[in-house]
Design an enzyme around this catalytic site. Structure first.
Site, PDB file in Angstrom:
ATOM      1  N   TYR A   1       2.711  10.597 -10.917  1.00 11.42           N
ATOM      2  CA  TYR A   1       1.956   9.625 -10.126  1.00 11.42           C
ATOM      3  C   TYR A   1       1.320   8.581 -11.046  1.00 11.42           C
ATOM      4  O   TYR A   1       1.396   7.376 -10.799  1.00 11.42           O
ATOM      5  CB  TYR A   1       0.871  10.344  -9.314  1.00 11.42           C
ATOM      6  CG  TYR A   1       0.093   9.438  -8.399  1.00 11.42           C
ATOM      7  CD1 TYR A   1       0.660   8.952  -7.223  1.00 11.42           C
ATOM      8  CD2 TYR A   1      -1.216   9.062  -8.697  1.00 11.42           C
ATOM      9  CE1 TYR A   1      -0.056   8.116  -6.377  1.00 11.42           C
ATOM     10  CE2 TYR A   1      -1.941   8.236  -7.862  1.00 11.42           C
ATOM     11  CZ  TYR A   1      -1.344   7.758  -6.705  1.00 11.42           C
ATOM     12  OH  TYR A   1      -2.053   6.914  -5.874  1.00 11.42           O
ATOM     13  N   GLY A   2       0.715   9.067 -12.127  1.00 11.49           N
ATOM     14  CA  GLY A   2       0.076   8.155 -13.083  1.00 11.49           C
ATOM     15  C   GLY A   2       1.050   7.151 -13.675  1.00 11.49           C
ATOM     16  O   GLY A   2       0.764   5.952 -13.751  1.00 11.49           O
TER      17      GLY A   2
ATOM     18  N   VAL B   1      -0.995  19.516  -9.374  1.00 12.67           N
ATOM     19  CA  VAL B   1      -1.447  20.798  -9.933  1.00 12.67           C
ATOM     20  C   VAL B   1      -0.858  21.974  -9.142  1.00 12.67           C
ATOM     21  O   VAL B   1      -0.413  22.966  -9.706  1.00 12.67           O
ATOM     22  CB  VAL B   1      -2.995  20.879  -9.915  1.00 12.67           C
ATOM     23  CG1 VAL B   1      -3.466  22.137 -10.625  1.00 12.67           C
ATOM     24  CG2 VAL B   1      -3.579  19.646 -10.603  1.00 12.67           C
TER      25      VAL B   1
ATOM     26  N   LYS C   1       2.044   4.504 -11.190  1.00 12.99           N
ATOM     27  CA  LYS C   1       0.995   3.490 -10.994  1.00 12.99           C
ATOM     28  C   LYS C   1       0.803   2.602 -12.229  1.00 12.99           C
ATOM     29  O   LYS C   1       0.380   1.446 -12.099  1.00 12.99           O
ATOM     30  CB  LYS C   1      -0.317   4.163 -10.574  1.00 12.99           C
ATOM     31  CG  LYS C   1      -0.250   4.791  -9.174  1.00 12.99           C
ATOM     32  CD  LYS C   1       0.104   3.771  -8.085  1.00 12.99           C
ATOM     33  CE  LYS C   1      -0.131   4.316  -6.687  1.00 12.99           C
ATOM     34  NZ  LYS C   1       0.187   3.327  -5.627  1.00 12.99           N
TER      35      LYS C   1
ATOM     36  N   ASN D   1       0.808  -1.216   0.000  1.00 17.12           N
ATOM     37  CA  ASN D   1       0.000   0.000   0.000  1.00 17.12           C
ATOM     38  C   ASN D   1       0.844   1.271   0.000  1.00 17.12           C
ATOM     39  O   ASN D   1       0.390   2.324  -0.458  1.00 17.12           O
ATOM     40  CB  ASN D   1      -0.923  -0.016   1.224  1.00 17.12           C
ATOM     41  CG  ASN D   1      -1.551   1.334   1.473  1.00 17.12           C
ATOM     42  OD1 ASN D   1      -2.461   1.759   0.756  1.00 17.12           O
ATOM     43  ND2 ASN D   1      -1.056   2.052   2.466  1.00 17.12           N
TER      44      ASN D   1
END
Length: 277
Positions: free
Chosen positions: A194-195, A97, A198, A89
């Site tokens: 972040y994208g 942003v 992941k 996790n």
């Protein structure tokens, strides 16, 4: 050596991780380890559960630190002879942003933890997972939208059923290098560190599941990636739609799949449903 089943949740002193530990304390028939980088925060979280009448145990773990990962590995090996449930996790996110941190720095820091740290935990702990064990890698739906923002060539690589772990590591490393040279968009990457981190977690999960099929077919280990949803945590902020306990539902569902279940395996789920990758 203890015969008690054991579950470990990384990055679990707060937020979704803490909620996953709470749910496992109620439902998992064995020892549940809450882990955190900072021992005092970890012990505080364990004490909070104790007040609710729940028993969690604490072990220090910083997924950015290989020595820390190996210390946990050795502890589990010695005390339990392995591991039954692993929930990866731990992760970080910049407020992309609003954060003024240079994008290249965000990329390096985010991938270091979310992808490379998670991968190191898997490298050290997957060999310890006992037959009928469950592994859950917490990813995000953002990995799907980020995948959609990749060039067609990158999409093909990330969707490939034959991509290797080394090839994935190479791609993740290239993203960080491309951001440093400010050519990441030209090279087909989306504008989200972040994208991309992941995407790495989701694809890593697919590769690991394939490896388990090849090397440990008879052990019936199920490994999946999932999205907890948009959850009210320090990371996502107060406007998110789910409580941490609601965010924990899909990871916990995957961690507690019955021993006779033959799937899902190597899948990406949200709201307990397999999503197309």
């Amino acid at each position: 050596m203890s015969n008690v089943p054991v579950a470990v949740v990384t990055g679990s002193n707060k937020g979704i991780g803490f909620a996953i530990v709470r749910a496992l304390c109620k439902q998992f028939p064995g020892d549940v380890y809450l882990t955190a980088r900072d021992p005092s925060r970890g012990q505080e979280a364990v004490a909070k559960l104790q007040e609710e009448g729940l028993r969690a145990l604490f072990h220090q773990l910083d997924i950015d630190d290989l020595q820390s990962i190996r210390a946990l590995r050795d502890f589990l090996k010695e005390k339990y002879g392995g591991l039954n449930v692993l929930v990866n996790n731990a992760g970080i996110a910049f407020k992309e942003v609003h954060d003024t941190t240079p994008f290249a720095v965000q990329a390096e820091v985010t991938l270091k933890t979310n992808f490379f740290g998670t991968r190191n935990v898997c490298t050290e702990l997957l060999p310890l997972v006992k037959p009928y064990g469950k592994v859950v890698n917490v990813s995000s739906m953002v990995s799907s939208s980020a995948l959609g923002g990749c060039s067609r060539e990158l999409q093909q690589k990330f969707r490939s059923d034959t991509i290797t772990e080394d090839e994935l590591v190479e791609l993740m490393t290239k993203f960080v290098e491309d951001t440093k040279k400010s050519v990441h968009e030209k090279e087909g990457w989306p504008n989200t560190a972040y994208g991309v981190s992941k995407i790495g977690v989701t694809v890593l999960s697919r590769i690991q599941a394939r490896m388990l099929n090849e090397k440990r077919k008879g052990d019936h280990i199920l490994l999946n990636a999932c999205c907890p949803g948009w959850v009210r945590t320090d990371m996502a902020g107060p406007k998110a739609t789910k409580s941490p306990d609601e965010g924990a539902e899909t990871p916990v569902y995957l961690a507690l799949l019955p021993s006779d279940a033959d799937g899902p395996h190597g899948q990406f789920l949200s709201n307990k449903t397999v999503r197309t990758w």
